[in-house]
Design an enzyme around this catalytic site. Structure first.
Site, PDB file in Angstrom:
ATOM      1  N   THR A  40       0.761   6.761  11.678  1.00  0.00           N
ATOM      2  CA  THR A  40       1.577   7.480  12.650  1.00  0.00           C
ATOM      3  C   THR A  40       0.698   8.023  13.777  1.00  0.00           C
ATOM      4  O   THR A  40      -0.522   8.172  13.633  1.00  0.00           O
ATOM      5  CB  THR A  40       2.306   8.665  11.996  1.00  0.00           C
ATOM      6  OG1 THR A  40       1.319   9.619  11.539  1.00  0.00           O
ATOM      7  CG2 THR A  40       3.156   8.216  10.816  1.00  0.00           C
ATOM      8  N   GLU A  77      -5.902  -4.080  11.419  1.00  0.00           N
ATOM      9  CA  GLU A  77      -4.452  -4.063  11.605  1.00  0.00           C
ATOM     10  C   GLU A  77      -4.083  -3.251  12.844  1.00  0.00           C
ATOM     11  O   GLU A  77      -3.229  -3.662  13.639  1.00  0.00           O
ATOM     12  CB  GLU A  77      -3.765  -3.462  10.381  1.00  0.00           C
ATOM     13  CG  GLU A  77      -2.254  -3.360  10.529  1.00  0.00           C
ATOM     14  CD  GLU A  77      -1.593  -2.523   9.437  1.00  0.00           C
ATOM     15  OE1 GLU A  77      -0.351  -2.531   9.361  1.00  0.00           O
ATOM     16  OE2 GLU A  77      -2.321  -1.856   8.668  1.00  0.00           O
ATOM     17  N   GLY A  83       2.431   7.752   2.095  1.00  0.00           N
ATOM     18  CA  GLY A  83       2.483   6.925   3.290  1.00  0.00           C
ATOM     19  C   GLY A  83       1.225   7.147   4.100  1.00  0.00           C
ATOM     20  O   GLY A  83       0.254   6.412   3.973  1.00  0.00           O
ATOM     21  N   MET A 124       0.826  -1.198   0.000  1.00  0.00           N
ATOM     22  CA  MET A 124       0.000   0.000   0.000  1.00  0.00           C
ATOM     23  C   MET A 124       0.868   1.259   0.000  1.00  0.00           C
ATOM     24  O   MET A 124       0.736   2.114  -0.875  1.00  0.00           O
ATOM     25  CB  MET A 124      -0.954   0.021   1.194  1.00  0.00           C
ATOM     26  CG  MET A 124      -1.891   1.220   1.210  1.00  0.00           C
ATOM     27  SD  MET A 124      -3.140   1.136   2.526  1.00  0.00           S
ATOM     28  CE  MET A 124      -2.103   1.354   3.971  1.00  0.00           C
TER      29      MET A 124
END
Length: 388
Positions: A366, A239, A130, A124
């Site tokens: 993040t 996840e 990101g 991905m």
């Protein structure tokens, strides 16, 4: 946790013993050499761990998010690196194929992935996409009976050693026009780029996936064209819940090492655990760990019960990961401080715990992005975006 079933407790004991017998003896050497515990995946396959969330009719264990998180915590307490590779294989690849793949795709891939014969991963993130996953540039163009894919994926766990990848690519001009493809290493035009040398998670190979006019048969597309955004985002939530288990495992081990050292190490004629500053660090660490553990398993249980959907699920998953990741890093740092000079050396594992824990604040969203997700659910997009 109070709601763990007997099956969960049996799984916990099995994984704890596996981690002690198979993972613990090798992690120090693998961390030093940036190696990979390939043999452990065959053993995981034998134990039924590699298809933990896949339905039994598809060859999996048919277990839930609580079980997957529990597995992450027990393995993460011993070897966070291999656990990260396990997560990429099991949650990001195998689970997605099990949930979204066609009967033929499942038949072709799941047996080898669940047995450990193949290592899986997910593509991905990109060099310029990101945190902004929808900004990906990798593009798939339909040309008759195949797609031609061009682009690069980066920061891919299991990239250097994976056999098959669950990859996303743009198939239209809209940001949300994303499709999914199963990419195996033998496909024409596909290659893996450099392996990254990292501060932590050094026994979990990370690298690039390169698509140079890669020819992918239409049969390798998962689901309908341009309709992958929903399943991509939902798997991100899963996840984030399960990866929080790794943070819990790291923190638990750091607390155990620091507590034991505080009982044994003497200064000024008494154990350092007698000093209030040491007691403060240990008690705060223990309380924070327990709070994050409750939050994480609550999120996993709510997921299993279907009590979280859409933005609510994203917010709860973000809360669990944000707090668990911050907690693990700080607890590991405090453990190093308690051990003093020994903590800064490799004679004790706490310096590795800290290096591994830091990745949890970066990967799978993040800390900064997770705060935005939570704020948007609390305040609304209009309010949050007005401050951007």
């Amino acid at each position: 946790m109070w709601f763990f079933s007997e099956e969960h407790r049996m799984l916990q004991e099995t994984v704890r013993q596996f981690s002690k017998d198979v993972l613990a003896p090798r992690i120090e050497k693998l961390d030093d050499e940036e190696g990979f515990n390939r043999e452990s995946f065959y053993k995981m396959g034998e134990l039924g761990l590699l298809g933990i969330t896949v339905a039994e009719e598809d060859g999996g264990a048919g277990l839930d998010a609580v079980a997957a998180t529990l597995t992450m915590e027990e393995m993460g307490a011993v070897d966070a690196s291999t656990t990260l590779s396990y997560l990429a294989h099991t949650i990001l690849c195998v689970n997605q194929i099990g949930k979204n793949g066609s009967p033929e795709q499942k038949k072709q891939t799941l047996p080898k992935l669940i047995s450990g014969e193949w290592i899986g991963g997910m593509g991905m993130s990109e060099p310029e996409a990101g945190s902004d996953a929808l900004g990906m540039k990798t593009r798939a163009v339909l040309k008759g009976d195949h797609y031609e894919i061009t682009g690069t994926k980066t920061w891919i766990t299991n990239g250097p050693n994976g056999d098959i990848f669950y990859c996303y690519a743009k198939t239209g001009d809209d940001r949300k026009d994303i499709s999914t493809f199963l990419i195996d290493r033998q496909i024409s035009g596909f290659s893996t780029g450099k392996k990254f040398s990292k501060m932590g998670m050094r026994a979990s190979p990370t690298g690039e996936l390169v698509f140079d006019h890669c020819r992918v048969p239409v049969s390798k597309r998962v689901g309908s064209e341009g309709e992958s955004i929903r399943m991509m985002m939902r798997n991100l939530d899963l996840e984030r819940i399960t990866i929080s288990g790794i943070s819990l495992g790291i923190a638990r081990s750091a607390i155990e090492v620091a507590t034991r050292y505080s009982k044994e190490r003497k200064a000024f004629g008494k154990p350092i655990g007698a000093f209030q500053q040491i007691q403060e660090r240990l008690t705060e660490a223990s309380a924070w760990y327990e709070a994050c553990r409750s939050l994480t398993y609550q999120a996993a249980k709510m997921w299993d019960l279907g009590l979280m959907k859409g933005k609510e699920a994203s917010m709860m998953a973000a809360k669990a990961k944000l707090q668990s990741a911050q907690m693990a890093t700080q607890v590991a740092l405090d453990a190093i401080q308690i051990l003093g000079g020994y903590g800064y050396t490799r004679e004790f594992p706490v310096e590795r715990y800290m290096r591994d824990a830091k990745l949890m604040e970066i990967g799978a969203g993040t800390n900064e992005i997770l705060r935005v997700i939570i704020a948007r659910q609390m305040l609304g997009n209009d309010v949050v975006d007005a401050g951007s």
